[in-house]
Design a protein around this motif. Structure first.
Motif, PDB file in Angstrom:
ATOM      1  N   SER A 192       0.843  -1.201   0.000  1.00 18.53           N
ATOM      2  CA  SER A 192       0.000   0.000   0.000  1.00 18.53           C
ATOM      3  C   SER A 192       0.878   1.250   0.000  1.00 18.53           C
ATOM      4  O   SER A 192       1.688   1.445   0.901  1.00 18.53           O
ATOM      5  N   LYS A 193       0.681   2.080  -1.022  1.00 17.25           N
ATOM      6  CA  LYS A 193       1.429   3.320  -1.150  1.00 17.25           C
ATOM      7  C   LYS A 193       0.447   4.494  -1.097  1.00 17.25           C
ATOM      8  O   LYS A 193      -0.425   4.632  -1.955  1.00 17.25           O
ATOM      9  N   THR A 252       6.193   2.879   1.627  1.00 14.74           N
ATOM     10  CA  THR A 252       5.190   1.871   1.293  1.00 14.74           C
ATOM     11  C   THR A 252       5.004   0.909   2.459  1.00 14.74           C
ATOM     12  O   THR A 252       5.974   0.474   3.089  1.00 14.74           O
ATOM     13  N   ASP A 277      -2.700   0.241  -4.298  1.00 16.98           N
ATOM     14  CA  ASP A 277      -2.567  -1.092  -3.710  1.00 16.98           C
ATOM     15  C   ASP A 277      -2.114  -2.105  -4.757  1.00 16.98           C
ATOM     16  O   ASP A 277      -2.581  -2.068  -5.908  1.00 16.98           O
ATOM     17  N   VAL A 317      -4.746   5.834  -2.288  1.00 17.19           N
ATOM     18  CA  VAL A 317      -3.845   4.732  -1.964  1.00 17.19           C
ATOM     19  C   VAL A 317      -3.715   3.814  -3.169  1.00 17.19           C
ATOM     20  O   VAL A 317      -4.723   3.367  -3.728  1.00 17.19           O
TER      21      VAL A 317
END
Length: 270
Positions: free
Chosen positions: A134-135, A180, A204, A202
């Motif tokens: 997840s970023k 991340t 993903d 986000v």
């Protein structure tokens, strides 16, 4: 006539060449190609630590513009945010949907983006047998996540529905730019929920993707404080940190409002 046609044709070829080159050189394309080399449809073997580090290093460089997003104006949010005092505005924000952008979906992994309005929520849910990257592209997001206690501790809750013991893994607000986050099948907070503190997005990557016939069904949960059921069932926590544990019961999400949107970033050449 012919020279004009030839010039037009040459311009079209040049445009197509530049477009193709831009696609190949995009960070999104590089991300996709890296995922293709390290992920498998079964998730076995799991990604190696060096592969995970390499993928995270690429994700850490991704900006909203790289995926076709424009960061929302945090001052024009029609509300006071997750911690605001205007209850009516907060309710109106909850009524706005989370937008889901499908970037890529294949046998080995899924790439997608969630765009959150302030105070919107993705309830507590799991990722069985999956690794998830997840970023946070922009904004602030409150993340609360758990891992199952092993060996499994399951008891009967009220009305005899089963609850299982889980330990808190993450409970904090993440604000872009930040590293991340990675969750694993048995650690890192495999069960999590998201609450938008501000408008946020986000990116993903889920591997392998959800697939019900392979046992990877998304299940939603409600969490209860450890002390609610511990006394009557005589289960004690060895390390004494009861606030770090909770009982999770399967449930149906009652506050998930999501819609599909159009991904407008660089196309992925598969």
């Amino acid at each position: 006539m012919l020279p004009k046609f030839q010039k037009a044709t040459d311009k079209l070829r040049t445009f197509r060449s530049h477009t193709s080159m831009a696609r190949k050189n995009s960070k999104v394309q590089a991300l996709y190609e890296l995922c293709q080399t390290i992920f498998t449809p079964s998730g076995s073997p799991p990604p190696s630590p060096p592969a995970i580090d390499k993928l995270c290093s690429v994700l850490d460089t991704i900006s909203p513009a790289d995926v076709g997003l424009k960061e929302e104006n945090l001052d024009d949010d029609r509300g006071l945010g997750f911690f605001g005092l205007d209850q009516l505005n907060r309710v109106s924000r909850w009524a706005q949907p989370i937008t889901y952008l499908d970037m890529y979906e294949g046998d080995s992994f899924t790439m997608c983006i969630f765009c959150f309005p302030t105070s919107s929520v993705i309830p507590l849910h799991d990722h069985p047998g999956m690794t998830v990257f997840s970023k946070i592209l922009y904004g602030s997001l409150h993340v609360r996540s758990y891992d199952w206690v092993e060996p499994a501790q399951e008891i009967k809750g009220p009305n005899y529905f089963p609850v299982k013991l889980a330990k808190l893994a993450v409970d904090k607000v993440l604000t872009a730019p930040c590293a991340t986050s990675v969750l694993y099948p048995r650690s890192g907070g495999n069960l999590h929920n998201f609450t938008a503190v501000t408008p946020c997005a986000v990116l993903d990557i889920l591997t392998p993707p959800y697939r019900e016939d392979a046992g990877r069904k998304c299940t939603y949960y409600r969490d209860y404080p450890y002390t609610v059921f511990a006394t009557e069932n005589k289960i004690k926590i060895e390390d004494g940190k009861e606030e770090e544990y909770a009982w999770l019961a399967e449930t149906e999400p009652d506050n998930l409002y999501m819609r599909s949107g159009n991904y407008t970033g660089p196309s992925i050449q598969v």
